[in-house]
Motif scaffolding. Structure first.
Motif, mmCIF file in Angstrom:
data_model
loop_
_atom_site.group_PDB
_atom_site.id
_atom_site.type_symbol
_atom_site.label_atom_id
_atom_site.label_comp_id
_atom_site.label_asym_id
_atom_site.label_seq_id
_atom_site.Cartn_x
_atom_site.Cartn_y
_atom_site.Cartn_z
ATOM 1 N N ASP A 57 4.994 -57.171 -49.318
ATOM 2 C CA ASP A 57 5.174 -56.532 -50.622
ATOM 3 C C ASP A 57 4.010 -55.569 -50.858
ATOM 4 O O ASP A 57 2.845 -55.978 -50.868
ATOM 5 C CB ASP A 57 5.212 -57.595 -51.726
ATOM 6 C CG ASP A 57 5.467 -56.981 -53.094
ATOM 7 O OD1 ASP A 57 5.984 -55.854 -53.145
ATOM 8 O OD2 ASP A 57 5.135 -57.622 -54.103
ATOM 9 N N TYR A 58 4.352 -54.282 -51.013
ATOM 10 C CA TYR A 58 3.336 -53.262 -51.268
ATOM 11 C C TYR A 58 3.640 -52.601 -52.612
ATOM 12 O O TYR A 58 4.755 -52.137 -52.854
ATOM 13 C CB TYR A 58 3.344 -52.191 -50.176
ATOM 14 C CG TYR A 58 3.045 -52.718 -48.795
ATOM 15 C CD1 TYR A 58 1.740 -52.885 -48.364
ATOM 16 C CD2 TYR A 58 4.080 -53.044 -47.937
ATOM 17 C CE1 TYR A 58 1.470 -53.370 -47.102
ATOM 18 C CE2 TYR A 58 3.821 -53.534 -46.658
ATOM 19 C CZ TYR A 58 2.510 -53.699 -46.252
ATOM 20 O OH TYR A 58 2.242 -54.181 -45.000
ATOM 21 N N LYS A 59 2.627 -52.560 -53.477
ATOM 22 C CA LYS A 59 2.786 -51.941 -54.786
ATOM 23 C C LYS A 59 1.654 -50.936 -54.998
ATOM 24 O O LYS A 59 0.475 -51.286 -54.864
ATOM 25 C CB LYS A 59 2.754 -52.999 -55.888
ATOM 26 C CG LYS A 59 2.900 -52.427 -57.290
ATOM 27 C CD LYS A 59 2.812 -53.531 -58.337
ATOM 28 C CE LYS A 59 2.886 -52.956 -59.746
ATOM 29 N NZ LYS A 59 2.771 -54.013 -60.780
ATOM 30 N N ARG A 60 2.027 -49.688 -55.288
ATOM 31 C CA ARG A 60 1.049 -48.646 -55.544
ATOM 32 C C ARG A 60 1.231 -48.142 -56.971
ATOM 33 O O ARG A 60 2.205 -47.466 -57.294
ATOM 34 C CB ARG A 60 1.213 -47.491 -54.549
ATOM 35 C CG ARG A 60 0.899 -47.876 -53.113
ATOM 36 C CD ARG A 60 -0.574 -48.254 -52.987
ATOM 37 N NE ARG A 60 -0.932 -48.661 -51.620
ATOM 38 C CZ ARG A 60 -0.949 -49.908 -51.203
ATOM 39 N NH1 ARG A 60 -0.603 -50.882 -52.049
ATOM 40 N NH2 ARG A 60 -1.298 -50.196 -49.981
ATOM 41 N N ALA A 61 0.282 -48.525 -57.829
ATOM 42 C CA ALA A 61 0.320 -48.127 -59.241
ATOM 43 C C ALA A 61 -1.116 -48.143 -59.754
ATOM 44 O O ALA A 61 -2.056 -47.924 -58.980
ATOM 45 C CB ALA A 61 1.212 -49.092 -60.033
ATOM 46 N N ASN A 65 -2.753 -50.667 -60.542
ATOM 47 C CA ASN A 65 -3.337 -51.735 -59.728
ATOM 48 C C ASN A 65 -2.548 -51.838 -58.429
ATOM 49 O O ASN A 65 -1.359 -52.181 -58.447
ATOM 50 C CB ASN A 65 -3.305 -53.073 -60.469
ATOM 51 C CG ASN A 65 -4.202 -53.089 -61.688
ATOM 52 O OD1 ASN A 65 -5.365 -52.705 -61.597
ATOM 53 N ND2 ASN A 65 -3.659 -53.505 -62.829
ATOM 54 N N ASP A 66 -3.182 -51.525 -57.301
ATOM 55 C CA ASP A 66 -2.528 -51.614 -56.001
ATOM 56 C C ASP A 66 -2.494 -53.067 -55.535
ATOM 57 O O ASP A 66 -3.491 -53.796 -55.669
ATOM 58 C CB ASP A 66 -3.270 -50.766 -54.963
ATOM 59 C CG ASP A 66 -3.217 -49.282 -55.316
ATOM 60 O OD1 ASP A 66 -2.316 -48.896 -56.079
ATOM 61 O OD2 ASP A 66 -4.086 -48.532 -54.826
ATOM 62 N N THR A 67 -1.348 -53.468 -54.976
ATOM 63 C CA THR A 67 -1.187 -54.847 -54.508
ATOM 64 C C THR A 67 -0.538 -54.850 -53.135
ATOM 65 O O THR A 67 0.484 -54.187 -52.929
ATOM 66 C CB THR A 67 -0.320 -55.675 -55.480
ATOM 67 O OG1 THR A 67 -0.905 -55.644 -56.787
ATOM 68 C CG2 THR A 67 -0.222 -57.115 -55.011
ATOM 69 N N ASP A 68 -1.127 -55.583 -52.212
ATOM 70 C CA ASP A 68 -0.550 -55.818 -50.887
ATOM 71 C C ASP A 68 -0.433 -57.329 -50.694
ATOM 72 O O ASP A 68 -1.421 -58.052 -50.817
ATOM 73 C CB ASP A 68 -1.439 -55.245 -49.777
ATOM 74 C CG ASP A 68 -1.604 -53.738 -49.895
ATOM 75 O OD1 ASP A 68 -0.772 -53.109 -50.568
ATOM 76 O OD2 ASP A 68 -2.574 -53.212 -49.324
ATOM 77 N N ASP A 69 0.786 -57.798 -50.387
ATOM 78 C CA ASP A 69 1.032 -59.236 -50.253
ATOM 79 C C ASP A 69 1.718 -59.493 -48.916
ATOM 80 O O ASP A 69 2.725 -58.862 -48.593
ATOM 81 C CB ASP A 69 1.914 -59.727 -51.410
ATOM 82 C CG ASP A 69 1.949 -61.240 -51.499
ATOM 83 O OD1 ASP A 69 1.288 -61.901 -50.683
ATOM 84 O OD2 ASP A 69 2.638 -61.762 -52.392
ATOM 85 N N GLU A 86 -3.104 -61.945 -50.129
ATOM 86 C CA GLU A 86 -2.795 -60.917 -51.119
ATOM 87 C C GLU A 86 -4.062 -60.165 -51.488
ATOM 88 O O GLU A 86 -5.128 -60.760 -51.689
ATOM 89 C CB GLU A 86 -2.189 -61.550 -52.367
ATOM 90 C CG GLU A 86 -1.793 -60.547 -53.445
ATOM 91 C CD GLU A 86 -1.232 -61.224 -54.682
ATOM 92 O OE1 GLU A 86 -0.774 -60.493 -55.582
ATOM 93 O OE2 GLU A 86 -1.257 -62.467 -54.753
ATOM 94 N N LYS A 108 -5.591 -57.176 -54.190
ATOM 95 C CA LYS A 108 -5.420 -56.400 -55.419
ATOM 96 C C LYS A 108 -6.574 -55.406 -55.501
ATOM 97 O O LYS A 108 -7.727 -55.805 -55.623
ATOM 98 C CB LYS A 108 -5.413 -57.320 -56.639
ATOM 99 C CG LYS A 108 -4.164 -58.192 -56.729
ATOM 100 C CD LYS A 108 -4.143 -59.020 -58.009
ATOM 101 C CE LYS A 108 -2.867 -59.838 -58.101
ATOM 102 N NZ LYS A 108 -2.819 -60.664 -59.341
#
Length: 334
Positions: free
Chosen positions: A132-136, A138-142, A167, A169
């Motif tokens: 799970d990769y989230k770029r906003a 707050n960046d998050t890689d899980d 994970e 953050k």
């Protein structure tokens, strides 16, 4: 000349032995395909026209197969039949190159293709991967990897599982843990078994840094067949905890452990749940819970899409733990 050649081809085709297995049902139906396995009162036959079909063994009249199959009439002993020949209703003939032996279908507990060295060995398992990769803001890689497997030989069953989760953050590690467990079951009869197990969990972020558990106790297998399995085990455990401040706690506990899976919609969907609920025999902690609930949707015979929720609770200890995780990923099964 052409007609004569065509006739020869047709005769040769008719003379070739058919490799398809045949099952006759008591209601008069007949199915052709490949017998995969008989276990837990269900006969699974793989067909070209309907995929895998599970048949109730008590509804089978007789069957035929030209393939070599292992036929077990007890918990351990089995005969490797070179072929199965149809007999009277409720019977089948085992052809072994010697005098054919006709047996009652009701006396047969298991049928499977023989395997080298360990003829009645069965092995199944799953590997799941979720990213799970989230770029906003707050960046998050899980990253999440899970593995579970079960191997059965005679009266013994080996169970193993492992999980890894990490994970980030904003490039800072927020979660970093892994766990592994091995359990060995010895079956006393068709349902009752005795289990011994060892589990270990390592967490580099939470207050509970290390959990180690050694346990043993009786279990009961409600069912285990091609459509799923369900078992419960009652264990007495020795637990050791190490906390972030280097304090240690150890105690004995009573626990109820479960393992459940059920195939739905023609084995295209699998519902599964594993876990353990424990109550310490002292006042160190009020209760512990480690549970997983999920679904697998089979994309192919070996690949699946996985969704699962995990809950980990340690209540009443020096440092409480309460984690809930949801993951969606890709899996491989066998």
């Amino acid at each position: 000349m052409f007609s004569r050649s065509l006739l020869c081809v047709a005769l040769c085709a008719l003379s070739l032995p058919s490799q398809a297995d045949t099952v006759w049902m008591k209601n008069g139906d007949r199915l052709s395909g490949k017998i995969t396995v008989l276990d837990g009162g269900k006969l699974l036959i793989e067909t070209d026209y309907g995929g895998s079909i599970a048949l109730k063994w008590s509804d089978v009249a007789t069957l035929e197969s030209e393939r070599q199959l292992l036929v077990k009439q007890g918990d351990v002993a089995g005969d490797v039949a070179k072929s199965l020949q149809p007999a009277g209703e409720g019977q089948v003939t085992l052809a072994n190159g010697e005098a054919p032996k006709t047996v009652e279908l009701a006396s047969i507990s298991q049928i499977m293709p023989p395997r080298p060295l360990i003829q009645d060995f069965t092995w199944k398992g799953n590997v799941g991967v979720a990213l799970d990769y989230k770029r906003a803001e707050n960046d998050t890689d899980d990253y999440d990897v899970s593995f579970d497997t079960t191997a059965r030989h005679g009266l013994w069953r080996h169970n193993g599982k492992a999980n890894y989760n990490r994970e980030y953050k904003n490039d800072v590690t927020a979660t970093d843990n892994w766990d592994a467990e091995y359990a060995l079951d010895h079956f006393i009869d068709e349902h009752w078994f005795w289990q011994g197990r060892l589990s270990y969990k390592r967490d580099k972020i939470e207050d509970v840094r290390r959990q180690r558990m050694l346990g043993t106790g009786p279990g009961y297998q409600f069912w285990d067949n091609e459509l799923g399995a369900f078992s419960l085990a009652s264990l007495i455990n020795r637990s050791d905890y190490l906390f972030a401040n280097d304090n240690k706690e150890n105690f004995y506990s009573a626990a109820l452990k479960w393992n459940y899976n059920r195939y739905l919609l023609g084995k295209s969907v699998e519902l599964f749940s594993t876990g353990e609920a424990g109550k310490p025999l002292s006042n160190v902690a009020e209760y512990t819970l480690d549970a997983t609930l999920g679904l697998r949707y089979k994309v192919t015979d070996w690949a699946s899409l996985n969704m699962k929720a995990e809950k980990d609770i340690v209540s009443g200890a020096q440092n409480d733990l309460d984690e809930t995780r949801y993951t969606i990923g890709f899996g491989i099964g066998w």
